[in-house]
Design an enzyme around this catalytic site. Sequence first.
Site, PDB file in Angstrom:
ATOM      1  N   CYS A  97       0.803  -1.224   0.000  1.00  0.00           N
ATOM      2  CA  CYS A  97       0.000   0.000   0.000  1.00  0.00           C
ATOM      3  C   CYS A  97       0.843   1.285   0.000  1.00  0.00           C
ATOM      4  O   CYS A  97       1.455   1.593  -1.023  1.00  0.00           O
ATOM      5  CB  CYS A  97      -0.988  -0.054   1.165  1.00  0.00           C
ATOM      6  N   ARG A 131     -12.293   6.579  -0.433  1.00  0.00           N
ATOM      7  CA  ARG A 131     -11.318   5.541  -0.086  1.00  0.00           C
ATOM      8  C   ARG A 131     -11.828   4.199  -0.585  1.00  0.00           C
ATOM      9  O   ARG A 131     -13.026   3.923  -0.578  1.00  0.00           O
ATOM     10  CB  ARG A 131     -11.101   5.495   1.425  1.00  0.00           C
ATOM     11  N   HIS A 197      -3.310  -5.632   2.612  1.00  0.00           N
ATOM     12  CA  HIS A 197      -2.894  -5.706   4.015  1.00  0.00           C
ATOM     13  C   HIS A 197      -3.441  -7.010   4.568  1.00  0.00           C
ATOM     14  O   HIS A 197      -4.015  -7.821   3.862  1.00  0.00           O
ATOM     15  CB  HIS A 197      -3.530  -4.563   4.823  1.00  0.00           C
TER      16      HIS A 197
END
Length: 255
Positions: A97, A131, A197
């Site tokens: 990320c 997001r 993640h």
Amino acid sequence: MGTPELRICHLYPELMNIYGDRGNVIALAQRCRWRGYGVRVTPVSLGDGLDPTEHDLYFIGGGQDREQILVCEDLAREKGDALRQAVEDGAALLSICGGFQLLGDHFLTYTGEDLPGISLFDAKTAGGDARFIGNVAVESGLEGVEGVLVGFENHSGRTYLGSGCRPLGGVIRGYGNNGEDGQEGCVYRNAIGTYLHGSLLPKNPRLADWLILRALRRRHDLDELPRLDDSLEEAAHRAALELTLREKRRRGVSP
Ligand code: GLN
């Protein structure tokens, strides 16, 4: 040549570590120990030197825009050159990320900061107003890691790859690099960038072994790694995938 030893360089561990990213380093180290291999983990952070010949595998996790500004300035000093040299020389690398974004050409944040990257990956990132958050399933395009990778994403950055690298895989569920082209992550030589993640590697053990094998091959004559009993890791992978696909069915449409 003796017992293999994996030399891991953990970049900016105190700054770039969200959603359990440090679990990737723990998984890499433990998979080596289970095989009787040696492991050395060296934290390298702001102001430290970086010798491109001293480590076999580099790891950088995700971070908020705020931390990325500090890291980007530090990478622009000699660390960026050292990292590029290590990867050209065959070192393995995993970046997640925010770390992945800083290894591309640049990251233009949503608030307008233009953070130059080190151009290890032929990729550009720009922050968006929404997001991208949620569980992700990716059909792996990495040779030697067949099947589906699972993880969790949370980013405003949209990353677009150029022709100098290829995606890690194709999105089955989730947004991936930019929510448009169906691509997730990036591969150049033995270096991987991804938005996943989670931690990623504990529940994607074949990806962990892909990195370990390539890293060790720099200094050791190894065809393959001894197999481990991955029944727990595979159960974790199955559970994450089932949850992710259930969410996709419930929503009806991608992502
Ligand atoms: N700050 C970056 C973004 O939102 C990276 C965030 C992260 O590493 N999860 O795009």
